[in-house]
Design an enzyme around this catalytic site. Structure first.
Site, PDB file in Angstrom:
ATOM      1  N   LYS A   1       0.868  -1.176   0.000  1.00  0.00           N
ATOM      2  CA  LYS A   1       0.000   0.000   0.000  1.00  0.00           C
ATOM      3  C   LYS A   1       0.900   1.219   0.000  1.00  0.00           C
ATOM      4  O   LYS A   1       2.057   1.139   0.428  1.00  0.00           O
ATOM      5  CB  LYS A   1      -0.870  -0.002   1.279  1.00  0.00           C
ATOM      6  CG  LYS A   1      -2.131   0.801   1.172  1.00  0.00           C
ATOM      7  CD  LYS A   1      -3.296  -0.015   0.666  1.00  0.00           C
ATOM      8  CE  LYS A   1      -4.547   0.820   0.562  1.00  0.00           C
ATOM      9  NZ  LYS A   1      -5.706   0.040   0.132  1.00  0.00           N
TER      10      LYS A   1
ATOM     11  N   ASN B   1     -20.959   3.480  -4.642  1.00  0.00           N
ATOM     12  CA  ASN B   1     -20.603   2.663  -5.814  1.00  0.00           C
ATOM     13  C   ASN B   1     -20.882   1.184  -5.597  1.00  0.00           C
ATOM     14  O   ASN B   1     -21.490   0.525  -6.435  1.00  0.00           O
ATOM     15  CB  ASN B   1     -19.117   2.851  -6.132  1.00  0.00           C
ATOM     16  CG  ASN B   1     -18.861   4.206  -6.739  1.00  0.00           C
ATOM     17  OD1 ASN B   1     -19.683   4.724  -7.493  1.00  0.00           O
ATOM     18  ND2 ASN B   1     -17.745   4.806  -6.400  1.00  0.00           N
ATOM     19  N   VAL B   2     -20.415   0.649  -4.472  1.00  0.00           N
ATOM     20  CA  VAL B   2     -20.587  -0.789  -4.230  1.00  0.00           C
ATOM     21  C   VAL B   2     -21.984  -1.081  -3.674  1.00  0.00           C
ATOM     22  O   VAL B   2     -22.674  -1.984  -4.154  1.00  0.00           O
ATOM     23  CB  VAL B   2     -19.509  -1.324  -3.252  1.00  0.00           C
ATOM     24  CG1 VAL B   2     -19.729  -2.801  -2.974  1.00  0.00           C
ATOM     25  CG2 VAL B   2     -18.111  -1.090  -3.813  1.00  0.00           C
TER      26      VAL B   2
HETATM   27  P1  NAD Z   1     -18.533   5.128  -1.905  1.00  0.00           P
HETATM   28  O1  NAD Z   1     -17.868   6.320  -1.319  1.00  0.00           O
HETATM   29  O2  NAD Z   1     -18.940   5.154  -3.342  1.00  0.00           O
HETATM   30  O3  NAD Z   1     -19.829   4.762  -1.050  1.00  0.00           O
HETATM   31  C1  NAD Z   1     -19.913   4.859   0.331  1.00  0.00           C
HETATM   32  C2  NAD Z   1     -21.267   5.411   0.673  1.00  0.00           C
HETATM   33  O4  NAD Z   1     -21.419   5.371   2.085  1.00  0.00           O
HETATM   34  C3  NAD Z   1     -21.473   6.860   0.234  1.00  0.00           C
HETATM   35  O5  NAD Z   1     -22.667   6.985  -0.487  1.00  0.00           O
HETATM   36  C4  NAD Z   1     -21.519   7.618   1.568  1.00  0.00           C
HETATM   37  O6  NAD Z   1     -22.368   8.754   1.517  1.00  0.00           O
HETATM   38  C5  NAD Z   1     -22.059   6.566   2.502  1.00  0.00           C
HETATM   39  N1  NAD Z   1     -21.768   6.816   3.912  1.00  0.00           N
HETATM   40  C6  NAD Z   1     -20.671   7.367   4.476  1.00  0.00           C
HETATM   41  N2  NAD Z   1     -20.799   7.428   5.816  1.00  0.00           N
HETATM   42  C7  NAD Z   1     -21.996   6.904   6.101  1.00  0.00           C
HETATM   43  C8  NAD Z   1     -22.706   6.671   7.311  1.00  0.00           C
HETATM   44  N3  NAD Z   1     -22.199   7.028   8.509  1.00  0.00           N
HETATM   45  N4  NAD Z   1     -23.923   6.090   7.257  1.00  0.00           N
HETATM   46  C9  NAD Z   1     -24.451   5.748   6.055  1.00  0.00           C
HETATM   47  N5  NAD Z   1     -23.838   5.940   4.898  1.00  0.00           N
HETATM   48  C10 NAD Z   1     -22.625   6.507   4.901  1.00  0.00           C
HETATM   49  O7  NAD Z   1     -17.532   3.919  -1.596  1.00  0.00           O
HETATM   50  P2  NAD Z   1     -17.562   2.473  -2.277  1.00  0.00           P
HETATM   51  O8  NAD Z   1     -16.544   2.418  -3.349  1.00  0.00           O
HETATM   52  O9  NAD Z   1     -18.973   2.084  -2.550  1.00  0.00           O
HETATM   53  O10 NAD Z   1     -16.997   1.575  -1.078  1.00  0.00           O
HETATM   54  C11 NAD Z   1     -17.819   1.250   0.037  1.00  0.00           C
HETATM   55  C12 NAD Z   1     -16.987   0.532   1.085  1.00  0.00           C
HETATM   56  O11 NAD Z   1     -16.439  -0.664   0.519  1.00  0.00           O
HETATM   57  C13 NAD Z   1     -15.782   1.318   1.587  1.00  0.00           C
HETATM   58  O12 NAD Z   1     -15.581   1.006   2.936  1.00  0.00           O
HETATM   59  C14 NAD Z   1     -14.634   0.780   0.773  1.00  0.00           C
HETATM   60  O13 NAD Z   1     -13.402   0.902   1.446  1.00  0.00           O
HETATM   61  C15 NAD Z   1     -15.025  -0.674   0.632  1.00  0.00           C
HETATM   62  N6  NAD Z   1     -14.457  -1.336  -0.541  1.00  0.00           N
HETATM   63  C16 NAD Z   1     -14.702  -0.861  -1.780  1.00  0.00           C
HETATM   64  C17 NAD Z   1     -14.169  -1.489  -2.886  1.00  0.00           C
HETATM   65  C18 NAD Z   1     -14.446  -0.986  -4.284  1.00  0.00           C
HETATM   66  O14 NAD Z   1     -14.144  -1.703  -5.241  1.00  0.00           O
HETATM   67  N7  NAD Z   1     -15.008   0.180  -4.459  1.00  0.00           N
HETATM   68  C19 NAD Z   1     -13.371  -2.637  -2.728  1.00  0.00           C
HETATM   69  C20 NAD Z   1     -13.166  -3.133  -1.419  1.00  0.00           C
HETATM   70  C21 NAD Z   1     -13.713  -2.464  -0.349  1.00  0.00           C
END
Ligand code: NAD
Length: 349
Positions: free
Chosen positions: A80, A187-188
């Site tokens: 990382k 996104n996820v």
């Molecule tokens: P993202 O930023 O697109 O989505 C996260 C969402 O959570 C946002 O809409 C945000 O407004 C919401 N959020 C933040 N704080 C909050 C709270 N207290 N209560 C409710 N909602 C809240 O991120 P993502 O890419 O969808 O990733 C989501 C999670 O998955 C993250 O923890 C990320 O580290 C993990 N992750 C993502 C990937 C990937 O491929 N994108 C891979 C592995 C892990």
């Protein structure tokens, strides 16, 4: 400023401190372990309050990548990097170039990918100065796949993982009528919710962004709840897809779900919360096992993107989890501990 005596230092192979006066770059690259292959992991840009905080983050996150890739059966190690700075104001092409040159000097021992504060576009800028970046290749689009973006692959992996957890804990293969609470429809989370909906699940969603919530309510017919309400719902599955440390002393006693399975990294505030979930009979799908779809997707891009092979590998998350669940049952241990043990057996071999 300590490194070797940090609690997060875990026999890391190499930690590189990088600076470049001209561009203002201050970065740290950590290769935790490369026994299984080159250390691939995100490059995070963040305005860390102190250098100690940046070191802790890069040590902890690089170690996590070793476990994630080992569990996903990828020929990758764990690494990382962190750039100290505010991505909105401090990020320049010169700074990205200086960072990329530092990555190039490691000659492939570390491969950078996007993370918080960096984007696919930033990775493309870096790629002009180093061969060692991932997550930039334009993939065949369609069926949810988007160029460079690992989120759809992550969402699919979590969906497959929820199936495994439901089989294990509820003894059923169908998701029809399954009650799922999704925390965070970014996104996820949104993509996961869509797949669950298509499989017949009933959804509750929350987010701190009103637009994301409105869309989930409208397009998925999900019941929208306030952020604090998501923990105490009478559901089968709680799917954290927002932020880390959501299973903690405050939230854990409120959980009524039988399964915790979602995309967020570092869901347990501390390992003891995994032990407490186990004691209460809540099945926890270890985060780095279930959310490996993205790293699998990125890994395949390096060997030529073959969509069918990627999907098959992501579907392997089902069996990876089943192996963790079975051993946890046999050994009467929390699933998180068992996943760590399996990963260590693989990368220390
Ligand atoms: P993202 O930023 O697109 O989505 C996260 C969402 O959570 C946002 O809409 C945000 O407004 C919401 N959020 C933040 N704080 C909050 C709270 N207290 N209560 C409710 N909602 C809240 O991120 P993502 O890419 O969808 O990733 C989501 C999670 O998955 C993250 O923890 C990320 O580290 C993990 N992750 C993502 C990937 C990937 O491929 N994108 C891979 C592995 C892990």
């Amino acid at each position: 400023m300590a490194v070797f005596s940090q609690t997060d230092f875990a026999d890391h192979e190499q930690v590189v401190f990088v600076s470049d006066d001209k561009s203002g770059l201050k970065a740290i690259i950590a290769v935790h372990n490369s026994n299984l292959g080159p250390a691939l992991g995100g490059c995070r840009m963040w305005p860390y309050a102190s250098e100690d905080e940046a070191i802790r983050d890069v040590l902890r996150l690089s170690r996590g990548m070793t476990y994630k890739s080992a569990m996903a059966k990828l020929a990758l190690g764990g690494g990382k990097s962190v750039i100290i700075g505010d991505p909105r104001t401090d990020k320049t092409p010169e700074l990205l170039a200086a960072f990329a040159r530092a990555v190039e000097r490691l000659d492939g021992r570390y491969i950078a990918a996007e993370d918080s504060g960096t984007s696919v576009a930033d990775m493309k800028t870096m790629a002009q100065h180093t061969r060692h970046v991932a997550g930039i290749v334009d993939k065949p689009t369609g069926e949810g796949m988007r160029s460079g973006d690992p989120s759809p692959a992550t969402a699919y992996g979590v969906f497959v993982g929820i199936r495994a957890a439901v089989e294990e804990r509820l003894g059923r293969a169908s998701l029809a009528g399954l009650r799922v609470a999704v925390q965070g429809v970014g996104n996820v989370g949104f993509d996961l919710a869509r797949q669950l909906r298509e499989a017949g699940a009933e959804l509750w969603v929350t987010d701190i962004h009103r637009d994301a919530l409105t869309r989930a309510g409208r397009e998925l017919g999900a019941t929208v709840v306030a952020p604090e309400e998501i923990f105490g719902l009478e559901v089968d599955v709680f799917a954290p897809c927002a932020l880390g440390a959501v299973i903690n002393d405050q939230t854990l006693p409120r959980l009524k779900a039988k399964i915790v399975a979602g995309a967020a990294n570092n869901q347990l505030a501390e390992p003891r919360h995994g032990a407490e979930l186990f004691r209460r009979g809540v099945l926890y799908a270890p985060d780095y096992v279930i959310n490996a779809g993205g790293i699998i997707d990125v890994c395949y891009e390096r060997t030529g993107f073959d969509r069918a092979a990627v999907m098959a590998h992501i579907e392997g998350i089902h069996d990876n989890l089943m192996a963790v669940f079975a051993r946890a049952r046999r050994e009467e241990r929390p699933t998180g501990e068992v996943a760590d043990a399996i990963a260590e057996e693989r990368f220390r071999r």
